[in-house]
Structure formats: structure tokens, C-alpha cells
Design a protein around this motif. Structure first.
Motif, PDB file in Angstrom:
ATOM      1  N   ALA A 206       0.832  -1.210   0.000  1.00 38.53           N
ATOM      2  CA  ALA A 206       0.000   0.000   0.000  1.00 38.53           C
ATOM      3  C   ALA A 206       0.864   1.256   0.000  1.00 38.53           C
ATOM      4  O   ALA A 206       0.570   2.236  -0.702  1.00 38.53           O
ATOM      5  CB  ALA A 206      -0.937  -0.004   1.203  1.00 38.53           C
ATOM      6  N   GLU A 207       1.932   1.238   0.776  1.00 43.15           N
ATOM      7  CA  GLU A 207       2.838   2.391   0.808  1.00 43.15           C
ATOM      8  C   GLU A 207       3.525   2.588  -0.535  1.00 43.15           C
ATOM      9  O   GLU A 207       3.692   3.730  -0.989  1.00 43.15           O
ATOM     10  CB  GLU A 207       3.874   2.205   1.923  1.00 43.15           C
ATOM     11  N   ARG A 208       3.919   1.482  -1.173  1.00 41.29           N
ATOM     12  CA  ARG A 208       4.537   1.599  -2.510  1.00 41.29           C
ATOM     13  C   ARG A 208       3.552   2.196  -3.508  1.00 41.29           C
ATOM     14  O   ARG A 208       3.904   3.085  -4.295  1.00 41.29           O
ATOM     15  CB  ARG A 208       4.997   0.221  -2.984  1.00 41.29           C
ATOM     16  N   LEU A 209       2.314   1.742  -3.491  1.00 41.85           N
ATOM     17  CA  LEU A 209       1.299   2.266  -4.400  1.00 41.85           C
ATOM     18  C   LEU A 209       1.033   3.745  -4.137  1.00 41.85           C
ATOM     19  O   LEU A 209       0.831   4.530  -5.070  1.00 41.85           O
ATOM     20  CB  LEU A 209       0.000   1.470  -4.250  1.00 41.85           C
ATOM     21  N   SER A 210       1.059   4.145  -2.868  1.00 40.61           N
ATOM     22  CA  SER A 210       0.745   5.527  -2.508  1.00 40.61           C
ATOM     23  C   SER A 210       1.844   6.501  -2.898  1.00 40.61           C
ATOM     24  O   SER A 210       1.636   7.721  -2.853  1.00 40.61           O
ATOM     25  CB  SER A 210       0.474   5.635  -1.000  1.00 40.61           C
ATOM     26  N   GLN A 211       3.011   5.979  -3.284  1.00 42.18           N
ATOM     27  CA  GLN A 211       4.098   6.862  -3.731  1.00 42.18           C
ATOM     28  C   GLN A 211       3.818   7.449  -5.120  1.00 42.18           C
ATOM     29  O   GLN A 211       4.434   8.439  -5.519  1.00 42.18           O
ATOM     30  CB  GLN A 211       5.424   6.092  -3.756  1.00 42.18           C
ATOM     31  N   ASN A 212       2.880   6.840  -5.848  1.00 37.85           N
ATOM     32  CA  ASN A 212       2.537   7.353  -7.173  1.00 37.85           C
ATOM     33  C   ASN A 212       1.697   8.628  -7.035  1.00 37.85           C
ATOM     34  O   ASN A 212       0.794   8.681  -6.205  1.00 37.85           O
ATOM     35  CB  ASN A 212       1.742   6.310  -7.955  1.00 37.85           C
ATOM     36  N   PRO A 213       1.965   9.638  -7.857  1.00 39.29           N
ATOM     37  CA  PRO A 213       1.153  10.857  -7.815  1.00 39.29           C
ATOM     38  C   PRO A 213      -0.301  10.576  -8.200  1.00 39.29           C
ATOM     39  O   PRO A 213      -0.581   9.638  -8.954  1.00 39.29           O
ATOM     40  CB  PRO A 213       1.829  11.766  -8.855  1.00 39.29           C
ATOM     41  N   PRO A 214      -1.233  11.372  -7.688  1.00 39.08           N
ATOM     42  CA  PRO A 214      -2.661  11.141  -7.955  1.00 39.08           C
ATOM     43  C   PRO A 214      -3.019  11.052  -9.435  1.00 39.08           C
ATOM     44  O   PRO A 214      -3.823  10.211  -9.831  1.00 39.08           O
ATOM     45  CB  PRO A 214      -3.337  12.343  -7.293  1.00 39.08           C
ATOM     46  N   ALA A 215      -2.437  11.929 -10.263  1.00 41.08           N
ATOM     47  CA  ALA A 215      -2.773  11.917 -11.689  1.00 41.08           C
ATOM     48  C   ALA A 215      -2.316  10.631 -12.363  1.00 41.08           C
ATOM     49  O   ALA A 215      -2.977  10.127 -13.281  1.00 41.08           O
ATOM     50  CB  ALA A 215      -2.152  13.125 -12.391  1.00 41.08           C
ATOM     51  N   ALA A 216      -1.197  10.075 -11.913  1.00 40.27           N
ATOM     52  CA  ALA A 216      -0.703   8.818 -12.475  1.00 40.27           C
ATOM     53  C   ALA A 216      -1.636   7.665 -12.104  1.00 40.27           C
ATOM     54  O   ALA A 216      -1.957   6.810 -12.936  1.00 40.27           O
ATOM     55  CB  ALA A 216       0.712   8.538 -11.975  1.00 40.27           C
ATOM     56  N   ILE A 217      -2.076   7.643 -10.851  1.00 37.12           N
ATOM     57  CA  ILE A 217      -2.991   6.589 -10.401  1.00 37.12           C
ATOM     58  C   ILE A 217      -4.317   6.682 -11.146  1.00 37.12           C
ATOM     59  O   ILE A 217      -4.807   5.700 -11.711  1.00 37.12           O
ATOM     60  CB  ILE A 217      -3.230   6.690  -8.883  1.00 37.12           C
ATOM     61  N   ALA A 218      -4.907   7.865 -11.144  1.00 34.69           N
ATOM     62  CA  ALA A 218      -6.233   8.045 -11.739  1.00 34.69           C
ATOM     63  C   ALA A 218      -6.217   7.749 -13.241  1.00 34.69           C
ATOM     64  O   ALA A 218      -7.079   7.026 -13.759  1.00 34.69           O
ATOM     65  CB  ALA A 218      -6.729   9.462 -11.486  1.00 34.69           C
TER      66      ALA A 218
END
Length: 264
Positions: A206-218
């Protein structure tokens, strides 16, 4: 949007730690089976998470010995006996399917953390999230066909999109149950870890995933889910739109500066 305060006896609990939110299914005495109360609570909590821009990752876990036993057959069985299945199950699925719809559409990554049993709609929940991590003792049980019904709770949404129609038919109609390792081999589980390490491994992912910026995730989540049903030109246009949007963020400008400065 402030998160609602969870009480210890709520059927589902919400915890927020920085960019990571955790929903805990909290009916351990009933193996976290899904009834109307938990369906309504899950819809409420998912809406709260969707509206909180600071949250990037949602973890879904189960309290007690199981992830989730699926639909509450005590409630559903009583409704069948009373001839009230249509209104009872209809109301239950109205809220539960709204919850599933939110976690699939929200511009955040959802991660199921599975231990023990995940059966019926519980199995569906494990695989309708964007990613799944499982303990090596996790067991997945389709359950539907054995009691004479077809899948619900997003089961076909997550499984068919991952394994295809033939494997999905095998899972739903020819598998009594299957292990976390089998689910990993089929692409349904991202990682299998020893049961004692599940919480720590879930947190690390979860911490690794949260390192991605919001625009990249979305942008990535939306593009990936629409790719299979979108014409090539339309998908390429969507890729262009999403990447240009992301390149106009401060996250991108900072990352590019850091990357280009390495060679100087």
C-alpha cells in the motif's frame, strides 16, 4: 471531507493513515458475511474515501478468522422461506453494488488483503478490487452454483476481466475451491505471503502504491479498465489526454527536474 468516526461495533470500520485508508469488515462472528447493515456501511465509507483527495490507496481486510463468507445466508434463506427474496436481496444489492461501483470508478487504487476464507461475494470482493494480496492459507470458494444461483457482488466484473471467459466458467462451475497460489498463477492475486506476514506485506505494498502521484494513479486506472472495450483511436486519444493532463501537474514538473538533473 472528514471521515466518519467508526465505532467498535460498526459492521465495517474505517481507518485513515495519511494517503492510505483501510476498511475492515467487522462481523467476525458471522465470518464477515454481507447483510444489509454492512452493505449500507460499506457504501457510506466508500463514498467518504472517494471524496477525500488526500487518500490514494484503499485497503480492504476482514476481522477475525475469515476475509468474508459472502452473502449472509441466514438473512437470505429466511427471505426465501418467506417469499420476500426480491425486496430483501434487491435492497441489499442496491447498497452493496453501489459500494462495488465506487471502488471500481474512484481515482484511487483498491487493494484487498485476504486471509482465511473468501467465499461467494467475499471471493468476488477480493478480486473486484484493483489488486489483491493473499496469505498462503487463504482459500477461495465460488459457492454460487452449488446453491443453485449465479454470481453477484462484482464477481464477474473482477474475475472475467482478469482471467477471461473460459477460466471464469471453470472457476464458477467446476471449482469447489482453490488456493491463494492457484489464484496467483491465474493472475487474480498479485502476491502470496505467509499468513503471519500479511499485515506487514499489505502495508508495504500500500505504501509503494501511494508513492505514485494522484494523476498517475487516476489516469492509469481509467485507461487500463477501458482498454478492452475502447476502439484503438479512441483509446489513443484518451492516452494523449491523460498524459498531457498529468504533465501539467507540479508532481510531473518536480519529477522531471529531478530526473534531468542527475546527468548534470
Amino acid at each position: 471531507m472528514p471521515a466518519p468516526v467508526s465505532k467498535s461495533d460498526d459492521p465495517a470500520l474505517l481507518g485513515i493513515d495519511g494517503p492510505i485508508a483501510t476498511i475492515t469488515l467487522n462481523r467476525p462472528a458471522a465470518f464477515n458475511s454481507i447483510n444489509l447493515a454492512i452493505a449500507q456501511k460499506l457504501e457510506q465509507l466508500a463514498a467518504t474515501i472517494e471524496g477525500d483527495d488526500a487518500i490514494k490507496v484503499l485497503v480492504i481486510e476482514g476481522e477475525g478468522r475469515a476475509f468474508s463468507a459472502g452473502g449472509d445466508l441466514q438473512t437470505i434463506g429466511a427471505a426465501a422461506e418467506a417469499g420476500t427474496v426480491t425486496p430483501v436481496v434487491g435492497e441489499l444489492l442496491k447498497h452493496y453494488h453501489a459500494f462495488i461501483e465506487i471502488i471500481r470508478r474512484m481515482p484511487k487504487i483498491s487493494l484487498s488483503s485476504v486471509h482465511g476464507s473468501a467465499a461467494g461475494a467475499g471471493m468476488g470482493l477480493a478480486f473486484v478490487t484493483d489488486l489483491c494480496i493473499a496469505a498462503d492459507d487463504a482459500k477461495f470458494t465460488p459457492a454460487y452454483a452449488k446453491i443453485g444461483v449465479s454470481p453477484d457482488g462484482g464477481s464477474t466484473v473482477g474475475i472475467v476481466g482478469t482471467v477471461g471467459s473460459r477460466r471464469a466458467l471453470q472457476i464458477f462451475l467446476a471449482e469447489d475451491n482453490f488456493t491463494a497460489q492457484q489464484a496467483h498463477e491465474w493472475g487474480l492475486v498479485a502476491k502470496v505471503v505467509p499468513a503471519a506476514e500479511l499485515k506487514a506485506a499489505t502495508r508495504k505494498l500500500a505504501e509503494r502504491l501511494s508513492q505514485n502521484p494522484p494523476a498517475a494513479i487516476a489516469g492509469t486506472k481509467q485507461l487500463v479498465y477501458q482498454a478492452a472495450t475502447t476502439p484503438v483511436k479512441q483509446q489513443l486519444d484518451a492516452e494523449e489526454h491523460k498524459i498531457i493532463m498529468a504533465m501539467n501537474t507540479e508532481d510531473f514538473r518536480t519529477a522531471v527536474k529531478k530526473f534531468t538533473s542527475k546527468g548534470k
